[in-house]
Design a protein around this motif. Structure first.
Motif, PDB file in Angstrom:
ATOM      1  N   ARG A 101       0.832  -1.204   0.000  1.00  0.00           N
ATOM      2  CA  ARG A 101       0.000   0.000   0.000  1.00  0.00           C
ATOM      3  C   ARG A 101       0.866   1.253   0.000  1.00  0.00           C
ATOM      4  N   ASP A 109     -18.179  -1.095   6.844  1.00  0.00           N
ATOM      5  CA  ASP A 109     -16.848  -1.488   7.281  1.00  0.00           C
ATOM      6  C   ASP A 109     -16.757  -1.253   8.779  1.00  0.00           C
ATOM      7  N   PHE A 154      -7.377   3.641   4.106  1.00  0.00           N
ATOM      8  CA  PHE A 154      -7.574   2.310   3.548  1.00  0.00           C
ATOM      9  C   PHE A 154      -9.063   1.966   3.547  1.00  0.00           C
ATOM     10  N   ARG A 155      -9.741   2.232   4.666  1.00  0.00           N
ATOM     11  CA  ARG A 155     -11.184   1.950   4.775  1.00  0.00           C
ATOM     12  C   ARG A 155     -11.984   2.791   3.778  1.00  0.00           C
ATOM     13  N   GLU A 194     -10.861   4.149   0.928  1.00  0.00           N
ATOM     14  CA  GLU A 194     -10.518   3.748  -0.440  1.00  0.00           C
ATOM     15  C   GLU A 194     -11.306   2.516  -0.883  1.00  0.00           C
ATOM     16  N   ARG A 195     -11.555   1.600   0.044  1.00  0.00           N
ATOM     17  CA  ARG A 195     -12.317   0.383  -0.285  1.00  0.00           C
ATOM     18  C   ARG A 195     -13.760   0.671  -0.672  1.00  0.00           C
ATOM     19  N   VAL A 250     -21.441  -0.833   0.275  1.00  0.00           N
ATOM     20  CA  VAL A 250     -21.114  -2.180  -0.148  1.00  0.00           C
ATOM     21  C   VAL A 250     -22.383  -2.986   0.068  1.00  0.00           C
TER      22      VAL A 250
END
Length: 191
Positions: free
Chosen positions: A39, A149, A162-163, A165-166, A177
């Motif tokens: 990453r 998340d 990171f969270r 970006e997902r 999601v």
């Protein structure tokens, strides 16, 4: 080893030698968690400039830290210190992403998430749940009530982005999601 013992050991005290044997020489150094090294080699992907993020947490420290990280990356932030205020702010300002603590005064994060998912105006906003409580984390995974998340406190700057970006779509907009079980099943045409 307690904090005091660690401090004494740092300044030449004998506490570490008495309480902890030296590590064997053949022990390999700690490796970064999987994915972190990869990453860091690539550029971070942020949501588009001005993405509105609501932070709902009763800890001023957590709110300030998240706000600082997010604003440094061009996000607009809104803050609430309890679920009821956060839900009212969501109705007024419609954020594009929510960071929601589980343990809150009054209404807890799970009840707030249920309220969000039942409201037709708010249900499509992605929510990242947060908690420093192990039991709350287990309860979160057990209830599966619609969070997108989960982030355990304390967290790092890396984990926050990171969270996020997902959850980004091709236009760099945070999106929910949707689990396959929640998606409508296509019907086959009648023969």
């Amino acid at each position: 080893m307690g904090l005091f013992d660690k401090i004494k050991a740092l300044f030449g005290g004998e506490a570490q030698a008495q309480t902890q044997p030296p590590a064997p020489p053949e022990q390999e150094p700690l490796q970064p968690e999987p994915g972190v090294a990869e990453r860091r080699k690539r550029a971070r992907v942020n949501a588009r400039e001005g993405t509105k993020v609501l932070i709902i947490d009763d800890s001023k420290t957590i709110v300030v830290a998240l706000k600082k990280f997010l604003r440094s990356a061009g996000y607009e932030t809104l803050e609430a210190f309890d679920a009821e205020s956060g839900l009212a702010l969501m109705q007024e300002q419609r954020p594009e992403l929510v960071f929601l603590d589980i343990v809150l005064p009054g209404m807890n994060g799970f009840a707030a998430l249920r309220t969000i998912r039942r409201d037709p105006q708010l249900r499509d906003i992605p929510v990242i749940m947060m908690s420093g409580n192990e039991q709350a984390m287990e309860q979160f995974f057990g209830t599966r009530i619609g969070a997108d998340d989960f982030m355990k406190k304390p967290f790092s700057r890396y984990e926050i982005f990171f969270r996020i970006e997902r959850l980004l779509d091709e236009n760099l907009v945070p999106r929910r999601v949707i689990a396959k079980a929640d998606q409508p099943t296509p019907t086959a045409p009648a023969p």
